[in-house]
Design a protein around this motif. Structure first.
Motif, mmCIF file in Angstrom:
data_model
loop_
_atom_site.group_PDB
_atom_site.id
_atom_site.type_symbol
_atom_site.label_atom_id
_atom_site.label_comp_id
_atom_site.label_asym_id
_atom_site.label_seq_id
_atom_site.Cartn_x
_atom_site.Cartn_y
_atom_site.Cartn_z
ATOM 1 N N VAL A 12 -31.188 -34.918 -2.940
ATOM 2 C CA VAL A 12 -32.049 -33.584 -3.259
ATOM 3 C C VAL A 12 -30.934 -33.232 -3.261
ATOM 4 N N GLN A 13 -31.682 -31.883 -4.689
ATOM 5 C CA GLN A 13 -30.957 -30.904 -5.183
ATOM 6 C C GLN A 13 -31.278 -29.585 -5.350
ATOM 7 N N LEU A 14 -31.121 -28.485 -4.676
ATOM 8 C CA LEU A 14 -31.628 -27.340 -4.532
ATOM 9 C C LEU A 14 -31.044 -26.122 -5.522
ATOM 10 N N VAL A 15 -32.205 -25.457 -5.786
ATOM 11 C CA VAL A 15 -31.558 -23.889 -6.492
ATOM 12 C C VAL A 15 -32.260 -22.637 -6.237
ATOM 13 N N GLU A 16 -31.882 -22.899 -5.244
ATOM 14 C CA GLU A 16 -32.737 -21.111 -5.258
ATOM 15 C C GLU A 16 -32.147 -20.214 -5.819
ATOM 16 N N SER A 17 -33.390 -18.859 -6.373
ATOM 17 C CA SER A 17 -33.088 -17.691 -7.350
ATOM 18 C C SER A 17 -34.444 -16.618 -6.441
ATOM 19 N N GLY A 18 -34.251 -15.643 -7.411
ATOM 20 C CA GLY A 18 -34.809 -14.555 -6.588
ATOM 21 C C GLY A 18 -34.092 -13.482 -5.871
ATOM 22 N N GLY A 19 -33.107 -13.712 -4.923
ATOM 23 C CA GLY A 19 -32.704 -12.696 -4.603
ATOM 24 C C GLY A 19 -32.323 -11.459 -4.796
ATOM 25 N N GLY A 20 -31.829 -10.385 -4.286
ATOM 26 C CA GLY A 20 -31.357 -9.496 -4.774
ATOM 27 C C GLY A 20 -31.045 -8.108 -3.971
ATOM 28 N N TRP A 67 -29.020 -28.591 1.585
ATOM 29 C CA TRP A 67 -28.970 -27.570 1.815
ATOM 30 C C TRP A 67 -28.428 -26.848 0.081
ATOM 31 N N GLY A 68 -29.719 -25.534 -0.435
ATOM 32 C CA GLY A 68 -29.106 -24.897 -1.935
ATOM 33 C C GLY A 68 -27.609 -24.098 -1.974
ATOM 34 N N GLN A 69 -27.634 -23.669 -3.135
ATOM 35 C CA GLN A 69 -26.489 -22.901 -2.657
ATOM 36 C C GLN A 69 -26.613 -21.363 -1.988
ATOM 37 N N GLY A 70 -27.592 -20.740 -1.279
ATOM 38 C CA GLY A 70 -28.170 -20.003 -1.618
ATOM 39 C C GLY A 70 -28.432 -19.324 -2.551
ATOM 40 N N THR A 71 -28.754 -18.051 -1.681
ATOM 41 C CA THR A 71 -29.309 -16.368 -2.883
ATOM 42 C C THR A 71 -29.346 -15.400 -1.978
ATOM 43 N N GLN A 72 -28.006 -14.516 -2.625
ATOM 44 C CA GLN A 72 -28.418 -13.355 -1.231
ATOM 45 C C GLN A 72 -29.059 -12.269 -1.297
ATOM 46 N N VAL A 73 -29.643 -11.538 -0.183
ATOM 47 C CA VAL A 73 -30.742 -10.457 -0.675
ATOM 48 C C VAL A 73 -30.271 -9.046 0.700
ATOM 49 N N THR A 74 -30.320 -8.139 -0.063
ATOM 50 C CA THR A 74 -29.575 -7.177 -0.071
ATOM 51 C C THR A 74 -30.297 -6.355 0.767
ATOM 52 N N VAL A 75 -30.879 -5.248 1.676
ATOM 53 C CA VAL A 75 -32.166 -4.680 1.855
ATOM 54 C C VAL A 75 -31.011 -3.060 2.264
ATOM 55 N N SER A 76 -31.762 -2.171 1.420
ATOM 56 C CA SER A 76 -30.735 -0.641 1.673
ATOM 57 C C SER A 76 -32.123 -0.146 2.101
ATOM 58 N N SER A 77 -31.397 0.581 3.450
ATOM 59 C CA SER A 77 -32.294 1.826 4.040
ATOM 60 C C SER A 77 -32.259 2.972 3.453
ATOM 61 N N ASP A 103 -33.410 -8.063 7.992
ATOM 62 C CA ASP A 103 -33.329 -8.856 7.091
ATOM 63 C C ASP A 103 -32.229 -9.448 5.714
ATOM 64 N N ALA A 104 -31.384 -8.306 5.834
ATOM 65 C CA ALA A 104 -30.303 -8.901 4.619
ATOM 66 C C ALA A 104 -29.551 -9.856 5.220
ATOM 67 N N ALA A 105 -29.282 -10.729 3.804
ATOM 68 C CA ALA A 105 -28.679 -12.067 4.264
ATOM 69 C C ALA A 105 -28.557 -12.844 2.890
ATOM 70 N N LEU A 106 -27.545 -14.259 3.600
ATOM 71 C CA LEU A 106 -27.904 -14.943 2.659
ATOM 72 C C LEU A 106 -28.494 -15.980 2.561
ATOM 73 N N TYR A 107 -29.762 -16.288 2.135
ATOM 74 C CA TYR A 107 -31.066 -17.095 2.018
ATOM 75 C C TYR A 107 -30.562 -18.154 1.845
ATOM 76 N N TYR A 108 -31.061 -19.453 2.452
ATOM 77 C CA TYR A 108 -31.129 -20.892 2.064
ATOM 78 C C TYR A 108 -32.102 -22.246 1.548
ATOM 79 N N CYS A 109 -31.868 -22.328 1.134
ATOM 80 C CA CYS A 109 -33.359 -23.696 0.792
ATOM 81 C C CYS A 109 -32.697 -24.504 1.778
ATOM 82 N N ASN A 110 -34.072 -25.605 1.818
ATOM 83 C CA ASN A 110 -33.756 -26.769 3.097
ATOM 84 C C ASN A 110 -34.351 -27.622 2.839
ATOM 85 N N ALA A 111 -34.278 -29.032 2.579
ATOM 86 C CA ALA A 111 -35.211 -30.114 2.465
ATOM 87 C C ALA A 111 -34.989 -31.003 3.202
ATOM 88 N N HIS A 112 -35.804 -31.747 4.037
ATOM 89 C CA HIS A 112 -35.746 -32.108 5.175
ATOM 90 C C HIS A 112 -36.467 -33.211 4.860
#
Length: 119
Positions: A2-10, A109-119, A89-98
């Motif tokens: 299974v191949q996984l591709v994440e998107s939408g971080g920022g 696992w996907g390659q991950g997408t970065q989420v950054t939250v500024s205070s 909540d800031a982290a590298l978010y990974y998609c997982n398929a079981h």
């Protein structure tokens, strides 16, 4: 496989929202559950949210009421809607398929997408 591709971080301000997407391809019929995990700096990877083929969901206590996991009808796309984001909540978010083939379980696992939250 299974191949996984994440998107939408920022980058988003605290209190804001982001939506993550995960596109699955390959032997998606073997998938029994999809999940989102995250790993912050110096931290272990942790489960954020999970959804089974039957639609059952579970969430980390820290995101309950703020995050929502969902899948499309074809089960090719998995989403994570994140509201009221916090700096923690800031982290590298990974998609997982079981997957389950007979009695053999695998995780992809996907390659991950970065989420950054500024205070």
């Amino acid at each position: 496989q299974v191949q996984l591709v994440e998107s939408g971080g920022g980058l988003v301000q605290a209190g804001g929202s982001l939506s993550l997407s995960c596109a699955a391809s390959g032997n998606i019929f073997r998938i029994t559950a999809m999940g989102w995990y995250r790993q912050g700096p110096g931290k272990q990877r942790e489960l954020v949210a999970r959804i089974t083929n039957a639609g059952s969901t579970n969430y980390a206590d820290s995101v309950k009421g703020r995050f929502t996991i969902s899948r499309d009808g074809a089960k090719k796309m998995t989403y994570l809607q994140m509201n009221s984001l916090k700096p923690e909540d800031a982290a590298l978010y990974y998609c997982n398929a079981h997957t389950l083939v007979g009695f053999r379980e695998n995780d992809y696992w996907g390659q991950g997408t970065q989420v950054t939250v500024s205070s």
